[in-house]
Design an enzyme around this catalytic site. Sequence first.
Site, short mmCIF file in Angstrom:
data_model
loop_
_atom_site.label_atom_id
_atom_site.label_comp_id
_atom_site.label_asym_id
_atom_site.label_seq_id
_atom_site.Cartn_x
_atom_site.Cartn_y
_atom_site.Cartn_z
N HIS A 1 27.81 32.94 43.31
CA HIS A 1 27.07 32.03 42.43
C HIS A 1 27.92 30.84 41.98
O HIS A 1 27.38 29.83 41.51
CB HIS A 1 26.49 32.78 41.24
CG HIS A 1 27.45 33.04 40.13
ND1 HIS A 1 27.07 33.06 38.81
CD2 HIS A 1 28.79 33.30 40.12
CE1 HIS A 1 28.11 33.32 38.04
NE2 HIS A 1 29.16 33.47 38.81
N ASP B 1 42.68 38.72 45.08
CA ASP B 1 42.44 37.53 44.25
C ASP B 1 43.63 36.60 44.41
O ASP B 1 44.49 36.81 45.29
CB ASP B 1 42.21 37.90 42.78
CG ASP B 1 41.23 36.94 42.09
OD1 ASP B 1 41.56 35.74 42.00
OD2 ASP B 1 40.15 37.38 41.68
#
EC number: 2.1.1.-
Length: 462
Positions: A340, A289
């Site tokens: 998404h 991340d």
Amino acid sequence: MANRIEADNLFELTAELVSASAKLHKFLDQKNLPQPSFDAPAPSVALNTANKPYYDARSAIVEAAEQLIRLVRGPRDTLLALSFEHCATASMQVVFKYKFANHIPLHGSTTYSKIAEAVGDGVTTALVERTIQHCASFGLFETIPGGYVTHNATSSLLVTDPDLEAWMYLSAVIAYPAGAAIPKAVEQYGVSSEATEAGYGVSIGRKIAQFQRFREPDGKKDHEMFARAMRGIAAGGAYDFRHAVDGGYPWHLLTEGAGHLVVDVGGGPGHVAMALAEKYPSLRFQVQDLPETVQVGAKNCPEHLRKHVTFVAHDFMTPQPAHEVQDGEGIVYFARFILHDWSDKYATKIVQALATGLRPQDRIILNEVVVPEAGQVGRETERRMHDRDLLMLMNLNGRERTQSAFEAIFASVTPKLRLQRVIHPEQGELSLIEVTLDGVELPAQANGVNGHANGTNGVNGH
């Protein structure tokens, strides 16, 4: 996942409602759990296969009740009711901005004037009264003649569950204006793939992506609220990360032979990787991340998991770094709730970055909503998925995808990828989408595990 109710007349829908209510009542009675009440939280029923009858009955009750309301109202009054729904969000914006809920005691009552006095900022008793009375009309707060107000089981959650309160705040104060700005965004930018050109940026008068705004110094409050909101919507519900861990994917098969390295792409502080490491200690995990995010994850990782879980800063728009693996060891690239957030343009770029270094023994597992074809699931579930799709559009120009939309992305990258299967956890709304290089066949025992998988290219439960 509950099926759609096809009844279309008053008595059939009423019969469906009575039948489903009896099933729910019987289930709770047999489990010695309290029946639904306006004065108490919902019964605590774990989201698992054993409790499927409860959740199926609850979904059937909601769908039958909503269909009954639409039927009895008729087309004209249904449209008029829809036209007023935004007023609820407008009232909640006032409630959250001035923290009305925090100025009402959890036990006992207070007055509108006392709330106005506690809030200050020029807020009048009349504004408090009008807003709270409107909220009470749709089940938020209880009003008492004489100018008094109390909490009910619903409104008290705004005080006792700060993560859920954060989700409500995010929806009313940030997403609502962003949604209202979609037409203006299309007028200004066309149907854009860029996060900087979404309704959110237009709603605040800037060409900026929501995540960029949250990282600005004066965006810290909204960033913290966003993090809490994500916890709030996931806690124990259909989006709980534990559906990825226990929802039917055969993680145990990855421990066979030389094992696997599981790379959690965009894995945040590593909660999924840590949960999997607890259950499958023979697997290795790497969480990727942003630098500041993996620093927090590494700091908070339990001592006994640190030899199993490592943290590395990585931009998932770029190809994967080289991974040290043993002979025969496979790599699983796991990405939860990543695609998404992005339009097809950037979702394809993310998948391309994973495909570039993929080997025949490796695989990609996406943990995403798979929007079903119309009519394949209950209306409430279908609406919730489309609600989330609109949230992605208004906030980021992202989208939720159908299976065919995912397959189009897999076919567009080089090397081409093959969708092996889609596993849908029994009570979850995020599917596990397994992908390999085109031409790779998974072992036969990996297909159709525990009744959750419908085989290759099958969206389970849909």
